[in-house]
Scaffold this motif. Structure first.
Motif, PDB file in Angstrom:
ATOM      1  N   PRO A 176      34.748  31.106  46.291  1.00  0.00           N
ATOM      2  CA  PRO A 176      34.945  29.998  47.233  1.00  0.00           C
ATOM      3  C   PRO A 176      34.429  30.287  48.634  1.00  0.00           C
ATOM      4  O   PRO A 176      34.188  29.353  49.411  1.00  0.00           O
ATOM      5  N   GLN A 177      34.252  31.569  48.979  1.00  0.00           N
ATOM      6  CA  GLN A 177      33.715  31.917  50.294  1.00  0.00           C
ATOM      7  C   GLN A 177      32.205  31.755  50.346  1.00  0.00           C
ATOM      8  O   GLN A 177      31.616  31.713  51.430  1.00  0.00           O
ATOM      9  N   GLY A 178      31.563  31.716  49.193  1.00  0.00           N
ATOM     10  CA  GLY A 178      30.112  31.577  49.156  1.00  0.00           C
ATOM     11  C   GLY A 178      29.388  32.823  49.626  1.00  0.00           C
ATOM     12  O   GLY A 178      28.408  32.746  50.366  1.00  0.00           O
ATOM     13  N   ARG A 179      29.861  33.985  49.174  1.00  0.00           N
ATOM     14  CA  ARG A 179      29.244  35.250  49.558  1.00  0.00           C
ATOM     15  C   ARG A 179      28.887  36.043  48.297  1.00  0.00           C
ATOM     16  O   ARG A 179      29.414  35.780  47.217  1.00  0.00           O
ATOM     17  N   VAL A 180      28.018  37.015  48.459  1.00  0.00           N
ATOM     18  CA  VAL A 180      27.782  37.997  47.413  1.00  0.00           C
ATOM     19  C   VAL A 180      28.191  39.363  47.966  1.00  0.00           C
ATOM     20  O   VAL A 180      28.187  39.557  49.189  1.00  0.00           O
ATOM     21  N   PRO A 181      28.575  40.272  47.070  1.00  0.00           N
ATOM     22  CA  PRO A 181      28.574  40.181  45.616  1.00  0.00           C
ATOM     23  C   PRO A 181      29.854  39.564  45.072  1.00  0.00           C
ATOM     24  O   PRO A 181      30.853  39.440  45.786  1.00  0.00           O
ATOM     25  N   ALA A 182      29.782  39.212  43.804  1.00  0.00           N
ATOM     26  CA  ALA A 182      30.960  38.896  43.002  1.00  0.00           C
ATOM     27  C   ALA A 182      30.733  39.546  41.644  1.00  0.00           C
ATOM     28  O   ALA A 182      29.595  39.612  41.170  1.00  0.00           O
ATOM     29  N   VAL A 220      36.914  37.086  37.972  1.00  0.00           N
ATOM     30  CA  VAL A 220      35.893  37.336  38.978  1.00  0.00           C
ATOM     31  C   VAL A 220      36.517  38.058  40.169  1.00  0.00           C
ATOM     32  O   VAL A 220      37.543  37.623  40.701  1.00  0.00           O
ATOM     33  N   LEU A 221      35.889  39.154  40.561  1.00  0.00           N
ATOM     34  CA  LEU A 221      36.310  39.902  41.740  1.00  0.00           C
ATOM     35  C   LEU A 221      35.313  39.657  42.863  1.00  0.00           C
ATOM     36  O   LEU A 221      34.109  39.587  42.628  1.00  0.00           O
ATOM     37  N   ILE A 222      35.815  39.528  44.090  1.00  0.00           N
ATOM     38  CA  ILE A 222      34.953  39.332  45.252  1.00  0.00           C
ATOM     39  C   ILE A 222      35.192  40.460  46.249  1.00  0.00           C
ATOM     40  O   ILE A 222      36.153  41.219  46.121  1.00  0.00           O
ATOM     41  N   GLN A 223      34.295  40.556  47.237  1.00  0.00           N
ATOM     42  CA  GLN A 223      34.332  41.543  48.311  1.00  0.00           C
ATOM     43  C   GLN A 223      33.986  42.937  47.776  1.00  0.00           C
ATOM     44  O   GLN A 223      34.677  43.480  46.901  1.00  0.00           O
ATOM     45  N   SER A 224      32.929  43.511  48.327  1.00  0.00           N
ATOM     46  CA  SER A 224      32.408  44.774  47.798  1.00  0.00           C
ATOM     47  C   SER A 224      33.452  45.882  47.794  1.00  0.00           C
ATOM     48  O   SER A 224      33.524  46.677  46.846  1.00  0.00           O
ATOM     49  N   GLY A 225      34.254  45.980  48.833  1.00  0.00           N
ATOM     50  CA  GLY A 225      35.257  47.031  48.886  1.00  0.00           C
ATOM     51  C   GLY A 225      36.259  46.926  47.751  1.00  0.00           C
ATOM     52  O   GLY A 225      36.599  47.932  47.102  1.00  0.00           O
ATOM     53  N   ALA A 226      36.730  45.717  47.496  1.00  0.00           N
ATOM     54  CA  ALA A 226      37.687  45.513  46.410  1.00  0.00           C
ATOM     55  C   ALA A 226      37.041  45.773  45.053  1.00  0.00           C
ATOM     56  O   ALA A 226      37.669  46.350  44.153  1.00  0.00           O
ATOM     57  N   ALA A 237      21.084  36.777  40.043  1.00  0.00           N
ATOM     58  CA  ALA A 237      20.601  36.653  41.417  1.00  0.00           C
ATOM     59  C   ALA A 237      21.076  35.356  42.054  1.00  0.00           C
ATOM     60  O   ALA A 237      21.010  34.282  41.440  1.00  0.00           O
ATOM     61  N   VAL A 238      21.533  35.470  43.285  1.00  0.00           N
ATOM     62  CA  VAL A 238      21.922  34.319  44.106  1.00  0.00           C
ATOM     63  C   VAL A 238      21.032  34.356  45.341  1.00  0.00           C
ATOM     64  O   VAL A 238      21.159  35.252  46.182  1.00  0.00           O
ATOM     65  N   ASN A 239      20.124  33.407  45.453  1.00  0.00           N
ATOM     66  CA  ASN A 239      19.155  33.412  46.539  1.00  0.00           C
ATOM     67  C   ASN A 239      19.805  32.882  47.813  1.00  0.00           C
ATOM     68  O   ASN A 239      19.999  31.679  47.976  1.00  0.00           O
ATOM     69  N   LEU A 240      20.133  33.798  48.715  1.00  0.00           N
ATOM     70  CA  LEU A 240      20.811  33.401  49.945  1.00  0.00           C
ATOM     71  C   LEU A 240      19.908  32.586  50.858  1.00  0.00           C
ATOM     72  O   LEU A 240      20.380  31.685  51.563  1.00  0.00           O
ATOM     73  N   LEU A 241      18.616  32.910  50.872  1.00  0.00           N
ATOM     74  CA  LEU A 241      17.698  32.170  51.746  1.00  0.00           C
ATOM     75  C   LEU A 241      17.550  30.732  51.297  1.00  0.00           C
ATOM     76  O   LEU A 241      17.341  29.828  52.111  1.00  0.00           O
ATOM     77  N   ALA A 242      17.669  30.503  49.983  1.00  0.00           N
ATOM     78  CA  ALA A 242      17.566  29.140  49.442  1.00  0.00           C
ATOM     79  C   ALA A 242      18.900  28.403  49.486  1.00  0.00           C
ATOM     80  O   ALA A 242      18.963  27.229  49.111  1.00  0.00           O
ATOM     81  N   GLY A 243      19.953  29.072  49.925  1.00  0.00           N
ATOM     82  CA  GLY A 243      21.256  28.424  50.035  1.00  0.00           C
ATOM     83  C   GLY A 243      22.024  28.305  48.734  1.00  0.00           C
ATOM     84  O   GLY A 243      22.979  27.523  48.651  1.00  0.00           O
ATOM     85  N   GLU A 244      21.641  29.096  47.728  1.00  0.00           N
ATOM     86  CA  GLU A 244      22.314  28.978  46.431  1.00  0.00           C
ATOM     87  C   GLU A 244      23.794  29.366  46.509  1.00  0.00           C
ATOM     88  O   GLU A 244      24.593  28.918  45.669  1.00  0.00           O
ATOM     89  N   GLN A 245      24.157  30.160  47.499  1.00  0.00           N
ATOM     90  CA  GLN A 245      25.552  30.572  47.643  1.00  0.00           C
ATOM     91  C   GLN A 245      26.461  29.414  48.044  1.00  0.00           C
ATOM     92  O   GLN A 245      27.685  29.504  47.911  1.00  0.00           O
ATOM     93  N   ARG A 246      25.864  28.320  48.524  1.00  0.00           N
ATOM     94  CA  ARG A 246      26.651  27.155  48.931  1.00  0.00           C
ATOM     95  C   ARG A 246      26.664  26.066  47.870  1.00  0.00           C
ATOM     96  O   ARG A 246      27.283  25.017  48.061  1.00  0.00           O
ATOM     97  N   ALA A 247      26.000  26.285  46.757  1.00  0.00           N
ATOM     98  CA  ALA A 247      25.980  25.307  45.672  1.00  0.00           C
ATOM     99  C   ALA A 247      27.353  25.253  45.006  1.00  0.00           C
ATOM    100  O   ALA A 247      28.036  26.273  44.894  1.00  0.00           O
TER     101      ALA A 247
END
Length: 211
Positions: free
Chosen positions: A48-54, A62-68, A30-40
């Motif tokens: 590096p974009q600081g988004r979920v999912p990965a 590591v793969l990023i972007q849900s479509g990919a 879990a990456v808590n977006l409301l707590a800003g964990e994606q920017r840690a």
């Protein structure tokens, strides 16, 4: 596999559905977006974009972007296909997925909403923005669905993987589905399907007990 996710992230929800439909085991991180964990820094080293999912796959990549990620799962684990064998049918499914993933969901992403607020839009205007884009998108999707079964056939596939999380967002933002009977039919099918239940935000370990 390890999935970096947030319980009510629409794009994370898509990947959870795809994994569940294919019967693939994974560890949920879990990456808590409301707590800003994606920017840690620790998470920015993952994406590096600081988004979920990965998704961390075998071998540690590591793969990023849900479509990919979903396309990778489809190619790597084809035994439960999300796309049909016919090229035209695959294009139809990808078209619905792109409509939702590219033209609807990004416009109510939290970063876009925060930019609107930063430009002086009040909360009522922001909510109107969200509802307008979701409603316009779902009205178009309704016209693209078949008259029976799931979005495009007797089994759930890529279009359903994208549609159901968008309906969760519609509910969150008080967009009624009454005008779209085909969409309502698919929603009812998903509500009774174990893979969609497993992937639902309410079933995630990081979901609050009261939503």
């Amino acid at each position: 596999m390890q999935l970096y996710t947030y319980y009510r992230s629409t794009s994370s929800y898509r990947v959870r559905i795809a994994l569940a439909l294919k019967g693939l085991a994974y560890q949920s991180l879990a990456v808590n977006l409301l707590a800003g964990e994606q920017r840690a820094p620790a998470y920015l080293a993952v994406d590096p974009q600081g988004r979920v999912p990965a998704l961390r796959v075998e071998g540690g990549q590591v793969l990023i972007q849900s479509g990919a990620i979903i396309e990778y799962l489809e190619e790597r684990y084809p035994q439960v296909p999300l796309l049909p064998g016919d090229a035209l049918a695959r294009a139809r499914a990808r078209g619905i997925a792109a409509l939702i993933g590219c033209d609807v969901h990004p416009l109510h992403n939290v970063s876009v909403l925060n930019r609107l607020r930063g430009l002086g839009q009040d909360e009522a205007q922001v909510q109107d923005w969200i509802r307008a884009w979701i409603s316009d998108g779902l009205a178009a999707v309704e016209q693209l669905l078949e008259d029976s079964g799931w979005c495009l056939g007797p089994q759930p596939g890529l279009a359903d993987v994208y549609l159901i999380p968008q309906l969760y967002a519609a509910e969150r933002f008080s967009v009624a589905l009454a005008a779209w009977p085909r969409i309502q039919r698919v929603a009812a099918l998903a509500a009774g399907h174990p893979a969609f239940a497993q992937a639902h935000p309410a079933a995630q370990a990081d979901a609050p007990s009261v939503q």
